[in-house]
Design an enzyme around this catalytic site. Structure first.
Site, mmCIF file in Angstrom:
data_model
loop_
_atom_site.group_PDB
_atom_site.id
_atom_site.type_symbol
_atom_site.label_atom_id
_atom_site.label_comp_id
_atom_site.label_asym_id
_atom_site.label_seq_id
_atom_site.Cartn_x
_atom_site.Cartn_y
_atom_site.Cartn_z
ATOM 1 N N ASN A 257 41.184 34.131 45.093
ATOM 2 C CA ASN A 257 40.550 35.387 45.496
ATOM 3 C C ASN A 257 40.911 36.563 44.590
ATOM 4 O O ASN A 257 40.143 37.514 44.477
ATOM 5 C CB ASN A 257 40.942 35.719 46.941
ATOM 6 C CG ASN A 257 40.536 37.116 47.347
ATOM 7 O OD1 ASN A 257 39.357 37.410 47.528
ATOM 8 N ND2 ASN A 257 41.513 38.009 47.485
ATOM 9 N N LYS B 25 32.878 36.071 36.569
ATOM 10 C CA LYS B 25 32.566 35.464 37.857
ATOM 11 C C LYS B 25 31.471 34.400 37.719
ATOM 12 O O LYS B 25 31.470 33.403 38.436
ATOM 13 C CB LYS B 25 32.149 36.541 38.854
ATOM 14 C CG LYS B 25 33.284 37.454 39.302
ATOM 15 C CD LYS B 25 34.362 36.695 40.063
ATOM 16 C CE LYS B 25 35.361 37.642 40.722
ATOM 17 N NZ LYS B 25 36.396 36.917 41.499
ATOM 18 N N TYR C 201 33.293 41.663 34.205
ATOM 19 C CA TYR C 201 33.520 41.179 35.573
ATOM 20 C C TYR C 201 32.445 40.188 35.991
ATOM 21 O O TYR C 201 32.735 39.054 36.393
ATOM 22 C CB TYR C 201 33.554 42.367 36.533
ATOM 23 C CG TYR C 201 33.560 41.984 37.997
ATOM 24 C CD1 TYR C 201 34.695 41.443 38.582
ATOM 25 C CD2 TYR C 201 32.433 42.178 38.789
ATOM 26 C CE1 TYR C 201 34.708 41.096 39.930
ATOM 27 C CE2 TYR C 201 32.435 41.839 40.136
ATOM 28 C CZ TYR C 201 33.570 41.291 40.701
ATOM 29 O OH TYR C 201 33.576 40.948 42.013
#
Length: 246
Positions: free
Chosen positions: A93, A162, A158
């Protein structure tokens, strides 16, 4: 308790588990019987969450680790197995999403984002998956973002890291099947402290059919589904929890 969501006897390791979505997942697993390992860079924050989980009657381990660095990942794994002898649920996470124009991103910042969002999760997932497979089973949840599937200006490293996490999950799911299930959980805009600091509150350029960002605790049902026998036939999948945004 519904036996599908009874985690008694299970051990869950959550990175970035001291706040935000990670904290909500730690709490949800512990409330349903799991012992927990909380990892983040700030040990005091991890220990505060661990004490809260111990008050529920759970065993809890707090570990300070920068999971963008492989030596820290390896140490986290060793400490987890030394304390509990097993990990049944791994939730990758931890992540970072600094917002700035792409032409201003430094190499150091780019590497920091990719290391934390992709390089570290690869190390943790691959090493723990091998141990889970050898032990006969387990599940891994890699937390991605709706930003990996839609335009997200000014947070390109980012969203790209991801997206790499999405691809990684599919491949690892095949590699460590059938004993280990590996899925990707894709949140949209949630009212965490990080996203609340963004001018658009993390909504991005695509509207949310639900009409507003979600509260952090609303991640729980999706996480419990992926971690439990309720998703026994679900692996290599990307589950969206984004209010219909994408």
């Amino acid at each position: 308790m519904d036996p599908l969501f009874d985690f008694t006897g299970k051990v869950a390791l959550v990175t970035g588990g001291s706040r935000g979505l990670g904290y909500q997942m730690v709490k949800a697993f512990a409330e349903r019987g799991a012992d927990v390992i909380i990892a983040s860079r700030k040990l005091d924050n991890c220990e505060a969450v661990a004490e809260e989980m111990r008050a529920l009657g759970r065993r809890a381990l707090a570990v300070s680790a920068h999971v963008g660095k492989w030596p820290d990942c390896d140490r986290l794994i060793e400490e987890a197995y030394a304390a509990f002898g097993r990990v049944d649920i791994l939730v990758n996470n931890a992540g970072m999403s600094p917002r700035m124009p792409s032409h201003e991103v430094s190499e150091q910042l780019f590497d920091s984002v990719v290391n934390l969002n992709f390089k570290g999760p690869f190390r943790l997932a691959s090493q723990v998956a091998k141990r889970m497979k050898d032990a006969g089973g387990g599940c891994i949840i890699n937390v991605t973002s709706s930003g990996s599937m839609m335009p997200l200006p000014e947070t390109v490293p980012y969203g790209s890291s991801k997206a790499a996490l999405n691809a990684m999950s599919k491949s690892l799911a095949w590699e460590y099947a059938p004993e280990v299930r590996i899925n990707t959980l894709s949140p949209g805009a949630f009212r965490t402290d990080i996203v609340e600091a963004w001018p658009d509150k993390g909504r991005g350029p695509i509207g949310i059919p639900r009409g507003h960002a979600a509260e952090p605790e609303e991640i729980v049902t999706a996480a419990l589904f992926l971690a439990s026998p309720a998703s026994v036939n679900v692996t290599g999948s990307l589950v969206r929890c984004d209010g219909g945004q994408h």
